[in-house]
Design a protein around this motif. Structure first.
Motif, short mmCIF file in Angstrom:
data_model
loop_
_atom_site.label_atom_id
_atom_site.label_comp_id
_atom_site.label_asym_id
_atom_site.label_seq_id
_atom_site.Cartn_x
_atom_site.Cartn_y
_atom_site.Cartn_z
N SER A 11 0.82 -1.20 0.00
CA SER A 11 0.00 0.00 0.00
C SER A 11 0.86 1.25 0.00
N ASP A 12 1.91 1.25 0.82
CA ASP A 12 2.69 2.46 0.95
C ASP A 12 3.55 2.75 -0.28
N ASN A 13 3.96 1.68 -0.96
CA ASN A 13 4.82 1.90 -2.11
C ASN A 13 4.04 2.30 -3.35
N MET A 14 2.77 1.97 -3.36
CA MET A 14 1.94 2.22 -4.52
C MET A 14 1.38 3.64 -4.43
N GLY A 15 1.25 4.33 -5.57
CA GLY A 15 0.58 5.62 -5.52
C GLY A 15 -0.89 5.38 -5.23
N LEU A 16 -1.48 6.27 -4.41
CA LEU A 16 -2.92 6.11 -4.17
C LEU A 16 -3.70 6.45 -5.42
N ILE A 17 -3.30 7.57 -6.04
CA ILE A 17 -4.03 7.95 -7.25
C ILE A 17 -3.12 8.02 -8.47
N ASN A 18 -1.82 8.13 -8.25
CA ASN A 18 -0.91 8.23 -9.40
C ASN A 18 -0.51 6.84 -9.88
N GLY A 19 -1.19 6.36 -10.89
CA GLY A 19 -0.74 5.15 -11.55
C GLY A 19 -1.19 3.83 -10.98
N ALA A 20 -1.64 3.79 -9.73
CA ALA A 20 -1.92 2.51 -9.10
C ALA A 20 -3.11 1.79 -9.75
N VAL A 21 -4.17 2.53 -9.94
CA VAL A 21 -5.40 1.94 -10.46
C VAL A 21 -5.90 2.89 -11.53
N ASP A 22 -6.47 2.37 -12.59
CA ASP A 22 -6.94 3.25 -13.65
C ASP A 22 -8.34 3.77 -13.33
N TRP A 23 -8.40 5.02 -12.85
CA TRP A 23 -9.69 5.63 -12.52
C TRP A 23 -10.08 6.69 -13.55
#
Ligand code: NAD
Length: 498
Positions: A11-23
């Motif tokens: 969770s911490d290494n992943m961007g919350l909104i930048n790049g992690a999931v396509d929203w």
């Protein structure tokens, strides 16, 4: 590495909104689903398109309502400790990801970085307070005329809650409803303002997803008035919380009332700061400047009127103007500024009109009054009286109207001479005098020797008059707002009826 540590690291290494999931070009209705229509998010300072989100369609809304209704049943029965742990994890993730989120809030809302940090800090506090709600399930053991019958009242979640938010503080104004509603066992359908669907929508949705909130409990349905009205009038939601303008709040209140829904309306304001003749003028200037110019005055609790005792009005006006001239204006994403851009052209036109018409009606422009789109310079207007737009209207811009008062009595009359009743303050070195005066102000919140913009998760936040409908946000009140009573009795045997 154990499971928890692995999950935390991911969770911490992943961007919350930048790049992690396509929203992008999507809404959250159970999962992230594509929309036919896109909503461009424009940076107010540059006009650049920052991202495109989806506009929720009737099918998305139906899907989100169905998913929420089914997920909420299990959520209400979930161990409150588990619910609390998800909220605390959201608080931890939010702190860990502030470096990613703050620049988004700055660029999307046009606010300076400290204002974005405030939104993050206040949201962490909201989450922690909301988590604690789980451990206070108020109920009452009721007197029963029949000693063999146990009679009690318990609080149950209202069920589905619609949350509609504005663009000025989109993240925290969403969080202050979403966190307690979820904590208390509800599902939430969030509709952010079209200016700020990322800070007011995607960020909240992604945060709770990463914190482990089960699918379906939080929907993010971006769009405009029609999406809002579809949610308010849908059958399933039992409650609507709305933060925004009084005009739209009235409409939402009407629709919610007609559809028999509970509605919490947190609306506009026209806050007064009274400066008495025994005030610490330098302290009052610091407060008055912050109250009128923070976030370019685009704050519901902003100091909309500086009501100053005649004997100190000259000194106060001069010093406030000097202070206003020191405040740099520009793009908060690239420069060290105190004031960023105004949210849109319509708002700049409105501020400009209010200033111009007030001057035409006799007010004096002391400093500012200048626009350089999308910026409006900090403005001080002296000699403002009731009847002028700068006195009567909520400006929602960086304008400090100064109104002269003959004595304490006139100061109270002037402060109460508004349809709104959100926030106020009184500056005086005499605590007793300030207290006596503050008690007479028809507002939901009043501060002695402070400015009008104040909020904490544990206070009963809300206004009187046209600033709301009597609802209050805040830890203790949230239990009342987001749950309702169920009366229950238990008898060992059925009683004989005639
Ligand atoms: P707004 O009323 O124009 O919009 C608020 C939200 O309502 C947006 O999400 C918008 O899309 C939605 N909306 C618009 N029409 C709708 C409809 N017919 N049905 C359902 N939803 C609809 O407000 P704004 O311009 O975004 O925000 C500024 C106002 O908000 C100011 O008046 C300010 O004082 C007030 N405000 C109040 C508080 C508070 O806590 N009291 C806090 C912040 C802002």
């Amino acid at each position: 590495m154990n499971d928890t540590a692995a999950a935390t690291q991911t969770s911490d290494n992943m961007g919350l909104i930048n790049g992690a999931v396509d929203w992008k070009r999507k809404v959250l209705a159970g999962g992230w689903v594509s929309a036919n229509e896109g909503l461009d998010v424009r940076e107010p300072a540059t006009g650049d398109i920052l991202a495109t989100v989806g506009v929720a369609e009737p099918d998305h809304i139906r899907q989100a309502l169905d998913e929420a209704a089914s997920a909420q049943v299990a959520w209400a029965e979930t161990d409150p400790d588990k619910r609390a742990r998800i909220l605390l994890e959201a608080a931890r993730l939010l702190d860990a990801h502030r470096g990613e989120l703050v620049p988004w809030i700055v660029r999307e809302t046009g606010g300076i970085a400290p204002k974005a940090q405030f939104e993050i800090n206040a949201s962490i506090a909201e989450l922690r307070h909301a988590a604690s709600l789980n451990y206070h399930e108020p109920g009452a053991l009721l007197h029963s005329p029949d000693p063999g019958r146990t009679s009690f009242a318990r609080r149950v979640p209202v069920g589905l809650v619609v949350v509609i938010t504005p663009w000025n503080f989109p993240f925290v104004l969403g969080m202050r409803s979403v966190a307690p509603a979820l904590a208390l066992g509800n599902a939430v359908l969030l509709k952010p303002d079209p200016h700020t669907p990322v800070s007011g929508g995607v960020m909240l949705a992604r945060l709770f997803q990463e914190a482990g909130l089960p699918d379906g409990l939080l929907a993010m349905l971006s769009g405009g008035a029609s999406v809002g009205e579809a949610l308010v009038t849908a059958e399933e939601p039992r409650m609507v919380t709305f933060t925004g303008s009084t005009a739209v709040g009235r409409r939402v209140g009407e629709l919610a009332g007609r559809n028999l829904k509970r509605v919490a309306l947190e609306l506009g304001g026209n806050g007064a700061m009274i400066v008495l003749d025994d005030a610490d003028i330098d302290g009052a200037i610091s407060c008055g400047s912050f109250g009128s110019f923070s976030h370019q005055g685009q704050v519901c609790m902003a100091t909309g009127r500086h009501i100053v005792h005649r004997s100190v009005v000259e000194e106060y006006t001069r010093k406030l103007a000097e202070k206003a001239m020191t405040l740099p204006v520009g793009n908060p994403a690239t420069d060290q500024v105190a004031l960023g851009p105004i949210i849109n052209n319509r708002q700049i036109e409105r501020i400009d009109r209010i200033v111009r018409e007030s001057i035409e009606q006799g007010a004096t422009l002391v400093v500012g009054g200048r626009r350089d789109d999308p910026y409006f310079y900090p403005t001080v207007l002296a000699g403002v009286r009731p009847g002028m737009p700068a006195f009567d209207e909520e400006i929602f811009g960086p304008v400090a109207p100064i109104v002269e008062a003959e004595d304490d009595e006139e100061a109270v009359e002037l402060a109460n001479n508004t349809a709104y009743g959100l926030s106020a303050s009184v500056q005086s070195r005499s605590f007793g005098r300030a207290h006596a005066l503050a008690r007479r102000l028809k507002v939901g919140m009043v501060h002695i020797n402070d400015q009008t913009i104040n909020d904490l998760p544990q206070i009963p936040m809300g206004g009187r008059g046209q600033s709301g409908n009597g609802s209050r946000f805040g830890t203790i009140n949230n239990i009342e707002e987001f749950t309702e009573y169920q009366w229950m009795t238990m008898s060992a045997e059925a009683p004989p009826y005639p």
